[in-house]
Design an enzyme around this catalytic site. Sequence first.
Site: not given
Length: 236
Positions: A17-18, A52-53, A81, A144, A148
């Site tokens: 993705g991003i 793994d954050v 995320g 979420y 954010k």
Amino acid sequence: MAGEQGRSVLVTGGNRGIGLEVARRFVREGDRVAATYRTSAPEENFLAVQCDVTSSADVDQAFKEVEAAHGNVEVLIVNAGINDDQLLLRMSEESFTSVLDTNLTGAFRVVKRSLKGMLRAKHGRIILISSAVALRGEAGQANYAASKAGLIGLARSLAREYGSRGITVNVVAPGLTATDMSQALTEEQRDELVRQIPVGRLGNPAEIASAVHFLAGQSYITGAVIPVDGGAGMGH
């Protein structure tokens, strides 16, 4: 500062993705790029590091690997995320806290570890990937959106703490973007969301990457929130 071989860049959640497109953009610009992944390593022309954050030990080990290969991290893009959507009355406490632990507390862990090298160098660029949802809200995404939105308060506080040390901290807030997350929506859901976007289409990851790359090259922009959302969040 960057040497002849470019900057040492770390992207968390850079396997798809991003995050993947951001990593690719910095590679094209000649930087030394590392990207973290949790379970599935990308097959790309950059250093892939398992992390793994939600684990401080994982974060520390990932930085040690990157530092050994590329030197101290000069540009950090915090993108890792998750989402776990549900209306609040049906949302479990575990669903709420797990999303915050990855998206917000995970950012805290990664940024804190990066500051060691940046403070020694008196130079650093930190970019947090938030979301238009942080500014405008979205039904079914309270966890979420809260995580954010928290990134914005984190970034602006750190911008004040470390601006005098040559470290900038900014936020990019993408809107609905053509990634796996948007592909999980039904066609009807996507059509309804697109109708709310003034430019009338989804974003693409390359457009997010361009904004991130721009901020990584700036020394007098800090504490900013840059929306890349086709106008969906304007006024918020």
